[in-house]
Write a protein that holds these residues in place. Sequence first.
Motif, PDB file in Angstrom:
ATOM      1  N   ALA A   1      10.199   3.576  -5.276  1.00 46.99           N
ATOM      2  CA  ALA A   1      10.080   3.256  -3.858  1.00 46.99           C
ATOM      3  C   ALA A   1       9.303   4.332  -3.106  1.00 46.99           C
ATOM      4  N   GLN A   2       9.589   5.574  -3.431  1.00 49.14           N
ATOM      5  CA  GLN A   2       8.885   6.689  -2.788  1.00 49.14           C
ATOM      6  C   GLN A   2       7.390   6.642  -3.120  1.00 49.14           C
ATOM      7  N   CYS A   3       7.103   6.310  -4.380  1.00 50.19           N
ATOM      8  CA  CYS A   3       5.696   6.232  -4.793  1.00 50.19           C
ATOM      9  C   CYS A   3       4.986   5.126  -4.023  1.00 50.19           C
ATOM     10  N   ARG A   4       5.715   3.979  -3.848  1.00 48.99           N
ATOM     11  CA  ARG A   4       5.103   2.882  -3.108  1.00 48.99           C
ATOM     12  C   ARG A   4       4.802   3.326  -1.676  1.00 48.99           C
ATOM     13  N   ALA A   5       5.771   3.994  -1.071  1.00 48.40           N
ATOM     14  CA  ALA A   5       5.575   4.454   0.314  1.00 48.40           C
ATOM     15  C   ALA A   5       4.379   5.402   0.405  1.00 48.40           C
ATOM     16  N   ALA A   6       4.286   6.308  -0.539  1.00 48.49           N
ATOM     17  CA  ALA A   6       3.177   7.266  -0.528  1.00 48.49           C
ATOM     18  C   ALA A   6       1.853   6.553  -0.752  1.00 48.49           C
ATOM     19  N   SER A   7       1.855   5.568  -1.678  1.00 50.29           N
ATOM     20  CA  SER A   7       0.626   4.808  -1.955  1.00 50.29           C
ATOM     21  C   SER A   7       0.158   4.082  -0.710  1.00 50.29           C
ATOM     22  N   GLU A   8       1.116   3.492  -0.014  1.00 49.23           N
ATOM     23  CA  GLU A   8       0.742   2.752   1.185  1.00 49.23           C
ATOM     24  C   GLU A   8       0.186   3.685   2.262  1.00 49.23           C
ATOM     25  N   ALA A   9       0.828   4.838   2.389  1.00 50.21           N
ATOM     26  CA  ALA A   9       0.328   5.815   3.367  1.00 50.21           C
ATOM     27  C   ALA A   9      -1.083   6.261   2.997  1.00 50.21           C
TER      28      ALA A   9
END
Lengths: 296, 268
Positions: free
Chosen positions: B249-257
């Motif tokens: 989930a954290q990776c997804r958030a970072a990817s989106e940012a």
Amino acid sequence: MTTTDETLGQDGRLQPATAPAIAADTEEMARLRRRRAEKIGQWVLPALVVVLTIFAWDRIVVINEIPHYILPRPGLVAKTLIEDWPILFDSLLVTLQITMGALAIAVLGGVGLAVLFTQSRWIEMSFFPYAVILQVTPIVSIAPLIFIYVDSKIAGLLICAWIVAFFPILSNTTLGLNSADHNLRDLFKVYGANRWQRLRFLQLPSALPYFLGGLRIAGGLSLIGAVVAEYVAGTGGIGSGLAFRILEAGYRLNIPRMFAALLLIALTGIVIFASLSFLSHMLLRKWHESAIKRET
Amino acid sequence: MTPMAATRSSAPAGERSPLLSMSHVDKVFGRDVVALRDMTLDVGQGDFISLLGPSGCGKSTALRLIAGLSHPTSGSIRWAQDRVDGDLSVVLQEPTLMPWATVAQNVWLPFRLQGRRFRAVRDEILEALKLVGLEKFQNAYPRELSGGMKMRVSIARALVTRPRLMLMDEPFAALDEITRFKLNNDILAMREKIGCTVIFVTHSVFESVFLSDRIVIMAARPGRVIRELRVGEPYPRTEVFRTSSDYAAQCRAASEALKEAMGAHDDH
């Protein structure tokens, strides 16, 4: 290549193995055989050429009845070398002294100037052209002037040999000092290295392989410089080196002695080159690409 | 856990005592190439900050400015306390070892430049090599080591002075995935032991989430900070974290940012 493959090849025994492994091994053994043949050939072939050349030389002199004051037989040259050894050896020492002295000053001057150049762009811009001019002007054209202005003959000879020898050291060392890895430069800066530390721990070691390359060239050149300077300095006085012996023997039509002296000069050149190559190998063998043998 | 590590993890990111602050830093190369615009970053003691962004976003420029390798065109970079020798160390993308020196001599370098003799700091050197698992290779030359081992030597050299701040500029970018995972685990373990602050430049989302507690997302042309993410997972982190859904989930958030950061500038 693994070592097991090599012992296998050298023993000549093949372990029972699957078909592709055997195919690979025969190929490997052929490669080893080739390498061994190459290793032997490296020494035997040049020796053979020397022997054949000397034999041909001897036959040509005998068959054409060439008198010894034009072309002596190889045996006579050898005999002269032994008979005239006291004279030739003294001259060899004089020439060696000049050569080594010039090389030493060339190393000091070349490295010193290179360090100075890399410390200041302004100094480099001001003086590098003069180094080039000294290098490109033939030494035989400067030497007579040097012997007019310099009283001491030894000093004159040293200056001549130095002029010829110092440039490769200067230019190679300058290149080497400037070739230090830029990432390492950054690292030294982060760790607060001063100019002297950067020179000593980073630039000088980086320049070592370049310097040694220049040194090998300079070794041969300082011998050439010494010999040429002796020719120009001419006869008489203390500077009776090998070149002087060649001149003198020429005047007296003592051709065998000319050959003997020539032989000594050539041998000296080879010894200088070989010892500088050895020095270079010993200093670099632990870390530099040029001195590391790789199995391929 | 050492007392230092305990102090660090007791305070959440952002509430730690300050170590260094960049305020409104601009860096312009030549006349008009803006490498970095108006970067403000407060680094707290014990932070593990990743600077994450596409190439040309000024993350390496920011690191060089903090390292003192170049100076800001405007704005300021200040240490909370005066910096002394050995407070700052760097690990670059290349291992950057001296090929003529042994592993131990390479690790000696920061001390050597402080004028300290090898014998006086031998224990520290061996300790640093032990931290990276290379104590058996102290007399080897760099050419005898693999890429990953060279990088470990480079890290040992950075650790040897027990710096307060360690700057890492894409140190694992040139390594294979397996070695990189291993070194990511090891770098966290080492930090647990010596408790230093790290600023880590990377273009890998996964690496930044796994390693850091603060991720600074940067965009290119001109290089600037877009936003900052926090990774709440407490240290020590292990392989368990790497395979958790929280990590994903954290990776997804970072990817989106990061996508947002790239999208902020579509004309390339």
